[in-house]
Design a protein around this motif. Sequence first.
Motif, PDB file in Angstrom:
ATOM      1  N   GLY B 157      45.245  75.342  -4.873  1.00 41.16           N
ATOM      2  CA  GLY B 157      44.298  74.713  -5.780  1.00 41.16           C
ATOM      3  C   GLY B 157      43.807  73.370  -5.272  1.00 41.16           C
ATOM      4  O   GLY B 157      44.157  72.926  -4.181  1.00 41.16           O
ATOM      5  N   VAL B 158      42.989  72.739  -6.086  1.00 45.62           N
ATOM      6  CA  VAL B 158      42.343  71.490  -5.699  1.00 45.62           C
ATOM      7  C   VAL B 158      42.624  70.417  -6.744  1.00 45.62           C
ATOM      8  O   VAL B 158      42.456  70.652  -7.946  1.00 45.62           O
ATOM      9  N   ILE B 159      43.078  69.255  -6.297  1.00 43.88           N
ATOM     10  CA  ILE B 159      43.246  68.097  -7.184  1.00 43.88           C
ATOM     11  C   ILE B 159      42.348  66.988  -6.664  1.00 43.88           C
ATOM     12  O   ILE B 159      42.391  66.650  -5.478  1.00 43.88           O
ATOM     13  N   VAL B 160      41.542  66.435  -7.550  1.00 40.86           N
ATOM     14  CA  VAL B 160      40.707  65.294  -7.184  1.00 40.86           C
ATOM     15  C   VAL B 160      41.110  64.105  -8.063  1.00 40.86           C
ATOM     16  O   VAL B 160      41.023  64.185  -9.294  1.00 40.86           O
ATOM     17  N   VAL B 161      41.583  63.052  -7.441  1.00 42.50           N
ATOM     18  CA  VAL B 161      41.910  61.815  -8.159  1.00 42.50           C
ATOM     19  C   VAL B 161      40.876  60.772  -7.733  1.00 42.50           C
ATOM     20  O   VAL B 161      40.843  60.370  -6.571  1.00 42.50           O
ATOM     21  N   LYS B 162      40.061  60.366  -8.655  1.00 39.48           N
ATOM     22  CA  LYS B 162      38.982  59.446  -8.276  1.00 39.48           C
ATOM     23  C   LYS B 162      39.506  58.035  -8.031  1.00 39.48           C
ATOM     24  O   LYS B 162      38.913  57.275  -7.278  1.00 39.48           O
ATOM     25  N   GLY B 181      40.207  59.272  -4.139  1.00 40.27           N
ATOM     26  CA  GLY B 181      39.039  58.410  -3.943  1.00 40.27           C
ATOM     27  C   GLY B 181      39.386  56.954  -3.755  1.00 40.27           C
ATOM     28  O   GLY B 181      38.648  56.211  -3.121  1.00 40.27           O
ATOM     29  N   GLY B 182      40.528  56.544  -4.293  1.00 38.17           N
ATOM     30  CA  GLY B 182      40.919  55.149  -4.205  1.00 38.17           C
ATOM     31  C   GLY B 182      41.979  54.931  -3.142  1.00 38.17           C
ATOM     32  O   GLY B 182      41.980  55.581  -2.103  1.00 38.17           O
ATOM     33  N   ALA B 231      32.353  68.816  -3.797  1.00 40.67           N
ATOM     34  CA  ALA B 231      31.000  68.369  -3.453  1.00 40.67           C
ATOM     35  C   ALA B 231      30.738  66.998  -4.067  1.00 40.67           C
ATOM     36  O   ALA B 231      30.163  66.112  -3.435  1.00 40.67           O
ATOM     37  N   ALA B 232      31.204  66.822  -5.308  1.00 39.03           N
ATOM     38  CA  ALA B 232      31.024  65.532  -5.970  1.00 39.03           C
ATOM     39  C   ALA B 232      31.845  64.453  -5.266  1.00 39.03           C
ATOM     40  O   ALA B 232      31.427  63.300  -5.157  1.00 39.03           O
ATOM     41  N   GLY B 235      30.400  64.512  -1.228  1.00 39.31           N
ATOM     42  CA  GLY B 235      28.961  64.504  -0.968  1.00 39.31           C
ATOM     43  C   GLY B 235      28.581  65.826  -0.317  1.00 39.31           C
ATOM     44  O   GLY B 235      29.366  66.409   0.437  1.00 39.31           O
ATOM     45  N   ALA B 236      27.385  66.281  -0.603  1.00 39.36           N
ATOM     46  CA  ALA B 236      26.976  67.617  -0.164  1.00 39.36           C
ATOM     47  C   ALA B 236      26.829  67.735   1.346  1.00 39.36           C
ATOM     48  O   ALA B 236      26.848  68.834   1.897  1.00 39.36           O
ATOM     49  N   ASP B 237      26.687  66.609   2.038  1.00 41.67           N
ATOM     50  CA  ASP B 237      26.424  66.666   3.480  1.00 41.67           C
ATOM     51  C   ASP B 237      27.642  66.317   4.332  1.00 41.67           C
ATOM     52  O   ASP B 237      27.505  66.057   5.530  1.00 41.67           O
ATOM     53  N   ALA B 238      28.817  66.314   3.727  1.00 40.70           N
ATOM     54  CA  ALA B 238      30.014  65.931   4.489  1.00 40.70           C
ATOM     55  C   ALA B 238      30.296  66.919   5.618  1.00 40.70           C
ATOM     56  O   ALA B 238      30.377  68.126   5.396  1.00 40.70           O
ATOM     57  N   THR B 239      30.384  66.430   6.817  1.00 41.00           N
ATOM     58  CA  THR B 239      30.748  67.302   7.942  1.00 41.00           C
ATOM     59  C   THR B 239      31.757  66.629   8.874  1.00 41.00           C
ATOM     60  O   THR B 239      32.520  67.312   9.537  1.00 41.00           O
TER      61      THR B 239
END
Lengths: 298, 261
Positions: B157-162, B181-182, B231-232, B235-239
């Motif tokens: 699964g995916v966990i996103v912590v801003k 994110g931090g 994506a959020a 960013g949509a262009d992350a490579t």
Amino acid sequence: MILNGVEIRDSFAEAFPMVGTRLIITADTAKWAMIAAKTMTGFATSVIGCGCEAGVEREIPAEETPDGRPGVAVLIFAMDIKGLKSVVPNRIGQCVLTSPTSACYAGMEGGESISIGKALKYFGDGWQIAKKVGDKRIWRVPVMEGEFVCDHETGSVSGVGGGNVLILGASRREALEAAEAAVEAMSKVPGNILPFPGGVVRSGSKVGSKYKGMFASTNNFYCPTLRAQTETKLPPEVASVQEIVIDGVSFDAVSACTRAGIEAVVKLGRDKGIIAIDAGNYGGNLGPFHFKLREIMA
Amino acid sequence: MSGIVLTPRGAFEARVDLTGALPGADLASLKIGYGGRRVALAELFEISGAADGRLTVAGGGVELDNVAAGLTDGEVVVEGDVGARLAQGATGGAVLVKGSAGDYAASELAGGKVTVEGDVGERLGAASAGARRGMSGGVVTVGGSAGVRAAERQRGGVIVVKGDTAEGAATDMIAGTLAVGGALGAKAGRGMKRGTLLLHSPEGLAAGFADAGEHDLVMLRVLVRRSAELAAFLGADATRARRFAGDLNAAGQGEALVFSR
């Protein structure tokens, strides 16, 4: 039935069940996506000698592919699911995994699953990485260039193989030009491939042979040079015949493709040396799918 | 406000175990834990509205444990804070907490979406006491920060912590993805076997992570197209990302991908 001076013969194409799958191949450029696609669908004109029939279905713009790069959809058909499960990973492994910047994704859902990364991950020799997002798993296989990315598996579909159109021309040049026009039109119909070189077969076959071990041999009934020696189905003014074979994901797809091809040939008309449109069959007793030319063009 | 609405009748004087209070359940006859007692749900909450797959707790509280635990489908919304074990073991559906959540939020989550707008306590998405594996599927988004050992023994699964994560994030991680994110707390990824950390700085990674250089990863293009949350985050262009492999001290094959802002 006569259309623009071209006779549509009262005949039908007799086709067979095949099982197929679609793959989406992407790369950094459209050029390399197409190179990978054409390589992996090479030597796949007929199951008789190649084990599968494959071809490019269409190019896919970057914004529609799973990784946002230019892509190509290919279709691969085999006589049964076991055959398909064998040829697909082999072809991806030899022709897509090896092709610079390529990636390979599932092009259809449902049906029995066909391995992609499930089989190819072992090339990573333990360094491969699975990543599951939502209900889909992708594999990252480290390669010298960077990483080869592919889906775990793709779906499959019960399709139709062996739809066909015969173009009877007044000369070799005119029959081929008509075939090229037909291929261009038929290639725009989704869900189909034309597995022979450039979409065209100049050596249509009949079932069996006088020689033991030969499953197919030249279709002498349509060979213009044999008129004096064998029963012929060619009118006297026909000097050359080209065939277009169609494999599709459904009866309707093959039917639409057949119509598109005939329309393109008819548009050229008798003035361009097209005498008639015919189709190959075995009397209707072997294949369950019959594409009746006059019904399709009605 | 549609669906069933639970409105607290007053302040809670003990912890409330909301196990079983799910959309579609027979809430009128449901007994729940309240301190050391079993009481009717209706004793603590006014139950109103009509069942349509959505359950709203109108006013939360840190005493509310096991909110949406075991959820399989439908939607649970809490207009405030919740206590421990939010959505523990859930396999589907959607959970939204408009406040903060306590310890073990999304622990052993197997599917569905969990969103906490505030902070979460210790061991987000981790294995609970006695369990071998943590979260195995689904998506968790935390708007604030997470306590110690977020994603401990995460399996998928995916966990996103801003916001930030405290010490020991992704300890013994087995697989899956944790995006931070931090700031990353110390000793992150210690004992990590596989899995991916998505970060903005390698600061805080355990000593067993080694720099493998910056790369253009096709995989990132796929992730951001298959996960709205990633994506959020990326960013949509992350490579491009800098890859750190680890935890090499534990023969792990995990990775931390670091993106410059």
